[in-house]
Design a protein around this motif. Structure first.
Motif, PDB file in Angstrom:
ATOM      1  N   TRP A 302      56.181  41.087  43.827  1.00  0.00           N
ATOM      2  CA  TRP A 302      56.459  42.269  42.992  1.00  0.00           C
ATOM      3  C   TRP A 302      56.071  43.251  43.888  1.00  0.00           C
ATOM      4  O   TRP A 302      54.682  43.310  44.459  1.00  0.00           O
ATOM      5  CB  TRP A 302      55.739  42.550  41.662  1.00  0.00           C
ATOM      6  N   LEU A 372      60.720  46.776  36.636  1.00  0.00           N
ATOM      7  CA  LEU A 372      59.332  47.489  35.182  1.00  0.00           C
ATOM      8  C   LEU A 372      59.175  48.872  35.573  1.00  0.00           C
ATOM      9  O   LEU A 372      58.381  49.536  36.801  1.00  0.00           O
ATOM     10  CB  LEU A 372      58.218  46.794  35.415  1.00  0.00           C
ATOM     11  N   ASN A 456      60.150  35.335  33.645  1.00  0.00           N
ATOM     12  CA  ASN A 456      59.200  36.076  34.274  1.00  0.00           C
ATOM     13  C   ASN A 456      59.508  37.723  33.350  1.00  0.00           C
ATOM     14  O   ASN A 456      58.392  37.878  33.333  1.00  0.00           O
ATOM     15  CB  ASN A 456      59.003  35.644  35.709  1.00  0.00           C
ATOM     16  N   ALA A 460      56.474  40.598  31.531  1.00  0.00           N
ATOM     17  CA  ALA A 460      56.357  41.490  31.885  1.00  0.00           C
ATOM     18  C   ALA A 460      56.354  42.550  31.628  1.00  0.00           C
ATOM     19  O   ALA A 460      55.619  43.348  31.145  1.00  0.00           O
ATOM     20  CB  ALA A 460      56.527  41.436  33.602  1.00  0.00           C
ATOM     21  N   ARG A 461      57.745  42.853  30.965  1.00  0.00           N
ATOM     22  CA  ARG A 461      58.138  43.868  30.365  1.00  0.00           C
ATOM     23  C   ARG A 461      57.928  44.045  28.792  1.00  0.00           C
ATOM     24  O   ARG A 461      57.149  45.465  28.309  1.00  0.00           O
ATOM     25  CB  ARG A 461      59.818  44.035  29.949  1.00  0.00           C
ATOM     26  N   CYS A 463      54.543  43.257  28.196  1.00  0.00           N
ATOM     27  CA  CYS A 463      53.121  43.500  28.489  1.00  0.00           C
ATOM     28  C   CYS A 463      52.933  45.012  29.032  1.00  0.00           C
ATOM     29  O   CYS A 463      52.558  45.297  28.432  1.00  0.00           O
ATOM     30  CB  CYS A 463      52.955  42.849  29.549  1.00  0.00           C
ATOM     31  N   PHE A 464      54.457  44.982  30.311  1.00  0.00           N
ATOM     32  CA  PHE A 464      54.088  46.532  30.464  1.00  0.00           C
ATOM     33  C   PHE A 464      54.322  47.487  29.026  1.00  0.00           C
ATOM     34  O   PHE A 464      53.891  49.213  29.078  1.00  0.00           O
ATOM     35  CB  PHE A 464      55.009  47.458  31.526  1.00  0.00           C
TER      36      PHE A 464
END
Ligand code: B12
Ligand code: SF4
Length: 519
Positions: A302, A372, A456, A460-461, A463-464
């Protein structure tokens, strides 16, 4: 002496990563003292809790570090510690600029016995010795024998003993799942994101940023060897625990000297020191194809890109004209081709922003590979050129906004919209980017990518999303999972059929070749 290093939480989001300063100062503490670390993000504590802890653990000195947005909490905790008779030294970007406030010399209450200005690598050992003798001074500044400011060199970087430090509080895998996950693949019993620096400083001087003022405009680097050794140490620890580790290179601009970054990445590859990593790199430095290749080959997954705005006038206003919105798409495509994805950061409420800025930005984002996106508001941090400009123009509505931290709340009036309109734009950006429909769209747009990658990005999305829409307890997570059930079930189904296919193929192979088939 027992020393507690404490970093407060911001009370809103749970930080995913511990703070480097704690480990660094721990490693720089002179022999004969014991250091205990508490990150409020991982171990939430209130004033009574920390006062009790300090008394029960016989702590003789507390060091507190905080960004501007956590400073109100930091002061409250410091007050509680000082009330039980234990001295407090504060450091970090906020008190460096507002030392008078921390020391109660601005008419307000005193919160700290001592303040460490700027980078404390060289002053910390002195602070500890003075505290042990009961002779703390009010201010510790990093200066040479002539009183000139001195930036510590990173050439003799301390070895952070990652193999020995107790990192239990920083494991992102829930305790109840540890045992089971330890047996999956190479082991997922622990998963930690560890901060690491390879250099300090940034010459760009963007108007809203404290970095150029704080760390300076000349850049200092660690040796490649010291970075590689640290990666190897972390990698070995993760392996020995049946867990995983990822590294966040916290350098403000990891590729500020492209030649040196390439040489570091080559050395990482040559030493087999690859771990999954994230770094911040400005878009203008990502034009280089070879750099993109090396990022991917060395474990880069990332890249955080401060895009800030798609409007060149806004960018010029904040001295970030080196960002060229016209090349954002190509930069992201270059990374995506190598399965490296971007955390793209935008600021709303800039002087040339008008109502509708969020939708205009989203329209662009939708044409880019899924990543993200994050959205914030222009914030005048103390001592930045932005703060000074807005103060001079009489535009600050909350000049001491940090004394009452309110997330996503402006502290000045934008020029072409109201504060409420700017807030609404940020909300729109988050809501549209992280709705269940947007999550499905993002995952579907990556159909040609491996399943693991899509899982993944989905996680991540999820969480963000929590950066704007707090999702702290299990109930809010359950609700979120329910809302995203369609995407989750399609990913699970695909995972299951891939696994079944693999099992069937293995069963059909002649005896003896099953082990090879698993490769
Ligand atoms: C990594 C990072 C993050 C991480 C989180 C922090 C973490 N877990 O490490 C992430 C990516 C999540 C993040 C988010 C944000 N960040 Co940030 N982040 C950084 C970054 C890039 C590196 C921090 C770091 O480790 N630096 C290296 C260490 C060695 O430096 P240091 O922390 O300053 O510590 C040294 C000295 O300050 C001093 N010191 C520090 N603490 C203490 C304590 C004591 C007792 C003593 C004696 C000395 C001392 O000694 C250390 C060694 O010299 C900095 C920029 C930078 N280069 O520092 C921005 C920075 C800290 N972030 C900043 C901001 C504004 C944010 C956000 C608000 C951005 C946003 N709009 O959302 C969010 C808020 C996050 C939250 N939790 O609420 C600002 C803070 C400015 C300020 N006045 O507060 C910085 C400085 C960048 C900037 N643009 O100006 N961030
Ligand atoms: S490029 Fe990044 S770190 Fe450097 S001054 Fe601009 S915002 Fe700050």
């Amino acid at each position: 002496m027992r020393i507690l290093l404490y970093n407060p939480d911001n009370g809103v989001t749970r930080n995913f990563m511990p703070h480097l300063w704690m480990f660094l100062l721990q490693s720089l503490t002179p022999e004969g003292h014991e250091v205990v670390l508490i990150d409020g993000n991982a171990q939430p504590m209130d004033e009574a809790g920390i006062a009790r802890f300090v008394r029960e653990q016989n702590i003789g000195l507390v060091g507190i570090g905080a960004m501007t947005r956590m400073i109100a909490k930091a002061y409250r905790m410091a007050d509680a510690i000082r009330a039980v008779g234990v001295p407090v030294v504060m450091g970090g970007p906020h008190v460096t600029e507002e030392a008078e406030e921390a020391l109660g010399r601005d008419g307000g209450p005193r919160h700290a016995d001592a303040v460490a200005l700027g980078e404390a690598d060289e002053t910390w050992p002195r602070i500890v010795e003075d505290a042990a003798r009961g002779q703390l001074k009010d201010v510790y500044a990093p200066v040479d024998e002539f009183g000139q400011e001195r930036k510590p060199s990173l050439k003799q970087y301390p070895t952070i003993p990652w193999d020995k430090i107790n990192l239990d509080q920083f494991n992102l895998v829930p305790k109840m799942a540890t045992r089971t996950l330890q047996r999956i693949g190479d082991g997922w019993g622990t998963f930690r994101i560890i901060p690491m620096e390879s250099g300090r400083g940034c010459p760009y001087g963007c108007e809203f940023c404290t970095v150029t003022g704080f760390f300076g405009d000349s850049i200092r680097f660690r040796s490649n060897e010291s970075v590689v050794n640290e990666l190897l140490l972390l990698k070995a620890r993760a392996k020995s625990e049946g867990g995983q580790i990822a590294v966040f290179f916290i350098d403000d601009n990891f590729a500020i000297n492209i030649k040196r970054t390439k040489s570091l990445l080559r050395d990482i590859i040559a030493a087999g020191a690859q771990v999954h990593w994230v770094a911040q790199i400005s878009a203008n430095l990502l034009r280089d194809e070879e750099l993109a290749d090396l990022i991917a080959a060395s474990g880069g997954k990332w890249v955080f890109i401060g895009m800030e705005s798609i409007d060149p006038t806004n960018l010029a206003d904040v001295n970030k004209g080196f960002n060229k919105p016209g090349e954002y798409a190509a930069v992201l495509q270059r990374l995506a081709l190598r399965n490296v994805y971007a955390i793209t950061s935008f600021i709303f409420g800039m002087d040339n922003d008008t109502v509708g800025v969020a939708e205009r930005t989203l329209k662009e984002i939708r044409t880019w590979p899924a990543g993200l996106p994050i959205f914030g508001l222009l914030t005048p941090l103390p001592a930045t050129p932005l703060y000074k400009r807005l103060a001079a123009a009489g535009r600050l509505t909350r000049p001491k906004h940090w004394q009452e931290f309110i997330p996503f709340e402006m502290a000045h009036t934008p020029l072409k919209m109201t504060i409420a309109e700017a807030h609404a734009e940020v909300k729109y950006g988050w809501a549209r980017s992280y709705s269940p429909e947007a999550m499905t769209q993002a995952v579907d747009s990556l159909k040609d990518k491996p399943l693991g990658y899509r899982i993944n990005i989905f996680i991540a999305r999820m969480c963000f999303r929590g950066i704007y829409f707090p999702q702290m307890g299990p109930l809010s997570w359950l609700k979120l999972i329910y809302q995203n059930r369609r995407t989750i079930s399609s990913l699970v189904k695909e995972g299951f059929s891939t696994w079944r296919g693999r099992q069937t193929r293995t069963a059909e192979l002649p005896p003896g070749s099953a082990a090879l088939a698993g490769k």
